[in-house]
Scaffold this motif. Structure first.
Motif, PDB file in Angstrom:
ATOM      1  N   ASN A 195       0.812  -1.217   0.000  1.00 28.10           N
ATOM      2  CA  ASN A 195       0.000   0.000   0.000  1.00 28.10           C
ATOM      3  C   ASN A 195       0.851   1.276   0.000  1.00 28.10           C
ATOM      4  O   ASN A 195       0.412   2.319  -0.447  1.00 28.10           O
ATOM      5  CB  ASN A 195      -0.939   0.006   1.203  1.00 28.10           C
ATOM      6  CG  ASN A 195      -1.872   1.181   1.187  1.00 28.10           C
ATOM      7  OD1 ASN A 195      -2.526   1.462   0.190  1.00 28.10           O
ATOM      8  ND2 ASN A 195      -1.930   1.885   2.301  1.00 28.10           N
TER       9      ASN A 195
ATOM     10  N   SER B 206       4.220   3.766  -8.326  1.00 23.57           N
ATOM     11  CA  SER B 206       3.041   3.271  -9.027  1.00 23.57           C
ATOM     12  C   SER B 206       3.430   2.840 -10.434  1.00 23.57           C
ATOM     13  O   SER B 206       4.224   3.493 -11.095  1.00 23.57           O
ATOM     14  CB  SER B 206       1.986   4.377  -9.100  1.00 23.57           C
ATOM     15  OG  SER B 206       1.595   4.747  -7.798  1.00 23.57           O
TER      16      SER B 206
ATOM     17  N   CYS C 294       2.668  -3.166  -7.887  1.00 20.48           N
ATOM     18  CA  CYS C 294       1.750  -3.545  -6.812  1.00 20.48           C
ATOM     19  C   CYS C 294       0.338  -3.782  -7.356  1.00 20.48           C
ATOM     20  O   CYS C 294      -0.457  -4.469  -6.727  1.00 20.48           O
ATOM     21  CB  CYS C 294       1.750  -2.514  -5.701  1.00 20.48           C
ATOM     22  SG  CYS C 294       1.302  -0.862  -6.211  1.00 20.48           S
ATOM     23  N   HIS C 295       0.056  -3.255  -8.552  1.00 20.29           N
ATOM     24  CA  HIS C 295      -1.259  -3.503  -9.157  1.00 20.29           C
ATOM     25  C   HIS C 295      -1.422  -4.976  -9.533  1.00 20.29           C
ATOM     26  O   HIS C 295      -2.535  -5.433  -9.752  1.00 20.29           O
ATOM     27  CB  HIS C 295      -1.472  -2.604 -10.386  1.00 20.29           C
ATOM     28  CG  HIS C 295      -0.478  -2.806 -11.480  1.00 20.29           C
ATOM     29  ND1 HIS C 295       0.776  -2.215 -11.469  1.00 20.29           N
ATOM     30  CD2 HIS C 295      -0.543  -3.539 -12.614  1.00 20.29           C
ATOM     31  CE1 HIS C 295       1.429  -2.564 -12.558  1.00 20.29           C
ATOM     32  NE2 HIS C 295       0.647  -3.373 -13.273  1.00 20.29           N
TER      33      HIS C 295
ATOM     34  N   MET D 267      -9.666  -8.787  -6.740  1.00 23.84           N
ATOM     35  CA  MET D 267      -8.925  -7.553  -6.560  1.00 23.84           C
ATOM     36  C   MET D 267      -9.257  -6.975  -5.199  1.00 23.84           C
ATOM     37  O   MET D 267     -10.417  -6.857  -4.823  1.00 23.84           O
ATOM     38  CB  MET D 267      -9.299  -6.557  -7.649  1.00 23.84           C
ATOM     39  CG  MET D 267      -8.828  -7.037  -8.974  1.00 23.84           C
ATOM     40  SD  MET D 267      -8.510  -5.680 -10.044  1.00 23.84           S
ATOM     41  CE  MET D 267      -9.032  -6.441 -11.559  1.00 23.84           C
TER      42      MET D 267
ATOM     43  N   TYR E 239      -6.057  -0.934  -3.539  1.00 24.23           N
ATOM     44  CA  TYR E 239      -5.021  -0.370  -4.388  1.00 24.23           C
ATOM     45  C   TYR E 239      -4.955   1.109  -4.070  1.00 24.23           C
ATOM     46  O   TYR E 239      -5.979   1.803  -4.107  1.00 24.23           O
ATOM     47  CB  TYR E 239      -5.343  -0.603  -5.873  1.00 24.23           C
ATOM     48  CG  TYR E 239      -4.226  -0.181  -6.799  1.00 24.23           C
ATOM     49  CD1 TYR E 239      -2.969  -0.752  -6.699  1.00 24.23           C
ATOM     50  CD2 TYR E 239      -4.428   0.792  -7.760  1.00 24.23           C
ATOM     51  CE1 TYR E 239      -1.939  -0.366  -7.547  1.00 24.23           C
ATOM     52  CE2 TYR E 239      -3.407   1.173  -8.621  1.00 24.23           C
ATOM     53  CZ  TYR E 239      -2.161   0.591  -8.505  1.00 24.23           C
ATOM     54  OH  TYR E 239      -1.145   0.973  -9.338  1.00 24.23           O
ATOM     55  N   ASN E 240      -3.774   1.557  -3.750  1.00 22.47           N
ATOM     56  CA  ASN E 240      -3.581   2.945  -3.336  1.00 22.47           C
ATOM     57  C   ASN E 240      -4.103   3.939  -4.370  1.00 22.47           C
ATOM     58  O   ASN E 240      -4.587   4.995  -4.027  1.00 22.47           O
ATOM     59  CB  ASN E 240      -2.096   3.191  -3.041  1.00 22.47           C
ATOM     60  CG  ASN E 240      -1.859   4.450  -2.265  1.00 22.47           C
ATOM     61  OD1 ASN E 240      -2.758   4.972  -1.606  1.00 22.47           O
ATOM     62  ND2 ASN E 240      -0.654   4.946  -2.324  1.00 22.47           N
TER      63      ASN E 240
ATOM     64  N   LEU F  29      -9.220   1.021  -7.157  1.00 19.75           N
ATOM     65  CA  LEU F  29      -9.418  -0.247  -7.869  1.00 19.75           C
ATOM     66  C   LEU F  29      -9.654  -0.042  -9.367  1.00 19.75           C
ATOM     67  O   LEU F  29      -9.297  -0.905 -10.165  1.00 19.75           O
ATOM     68  CB  LEU F  29     -10.561  -1.042  -7.249  1.00 19.75           C
ATOM     69  CG  LEU F  29     -10.236  -1.721  -5.919  1.00 19.75           C
ATOM     70  CD1 LEU F  29     -11.453  -2.464  -5.387  1.00 19.75           C
ATOM     71  CD2 LEU F  29      -9.056  -2.661  -6.038  1.00 19.75           C
TER      72      LEU F  29
ATOM     73  N   LYS G   4      -6.284  -0.102 -10.908  1.00 14.91           N
ATOM     74  CA  LYS G   4      -5.745  -1.466 -10.851  1.00 14.91           C
ATOM     75  C   LYS G   4      -6.380  -2.323 -11.947  1.00 14.91           C
ATOM     76  O   LYS G   4      -5.680  -3.034 -12.668  1.00 14.91           O
ATOM     77  CB  LYS G   4      -6.011  -2.071  -9.470  1.00 14.91           C
ATOM     78  CG  LYS G   4      -5.422  -3.442  -9.252  1.00 14.91           C
ATOM     79  CD  LYS G   4      -5.615  -3.861  -7.794  1.00 14.91           C
ATOM     80  CE  LYS G   4      -4.839  -5.106  -7.481  1.00 14.91           C
ATOM     81  NZ  LYS G   4      -4.679  -5.327  -6.046  1.00 14.91           N
TER      82      LYS G   4
END
Length: 168
Positions: A129, A134, A139-140, A149, A152-153, A156, A159
């Motif tokens: 997080n 990015s 991280c996605h 899912m 996601y920072n 979503l 993502k």
């Protein structure tokens, strides 16, 4: 100390790219002015209260690579970046970068196993997080154990877009 930034538009909205002039130190969703307080707080921890300077051109090479990624011409990134976080976060972020290939997904448990700490699933989630890169540090590509899912920072929707983009 000075940190330099520029912004770019992307299919997932504006991105802010921050550099210390040698390395990229952060890529964030949103415009700098919208996250200035967050960036100031983060940077105080690692850069002794730096001054942020908008300097178009300093991150053009990064913008080009990100544009190529969104055009489907690039799967990996070649620019220099450096992590600023706790040793545990570094370990998690490096595992994301090193082990989740373009178009793949892994679970938080997979990452915990990869770093040799299989019981640290929640801590891995916390580190994911806080990922400062990015898109570049993927991280996605981390999903829940049930294959769904989760968190996601960037949101979503971003993502989902990134995963669909990479599935093409």
């Amino acid at each position: 100390m000075e940190l330099y930034y520029d912004e770019m538009e992307s299919p997932v909205g504006p991105l802010t790219i921050i550099s210390d002039s040698e390395h990229i130190v952060r890529i964030e969703y949103g415009l700098f002015n919208q996250m200035k307080a967050k960036m100031q707080k983060w940077s105080e921890r690692y850069f002794n209260n730096p001054k942020f300077i908008h300097k178009p051109g300093i991150v053009d090479h990064v913008k080009t690579e990100l544009q190529d990624y969104f055009k489907g011409k690039r799967r990996d990134f070649s620019f220099d970046f450096t992590f600023h976080g706790t040793p545990f976060q570094h370990k998690v972020w490096q595992a994301l970068y090193d082990t989740i290939l373009y178009g793949e997904t892994k679970t938080y448990k997979d990452i915990a196993d990869t770093i040799g700490n299989p019981k640290a699933v929640r801590a891995v989630g916390g580190a994911v997080n806080k990922n400062p890169f990015s898109i570049v540090v993927p991280c996605h590509r981390v999903i829940g154990a049930n294959g769904k899912m989760v968190g996601y920072n960037g949101g979503l929707d971003k993502k989902e877009y990134l995963l669909a983009h990479e599935a093409k």
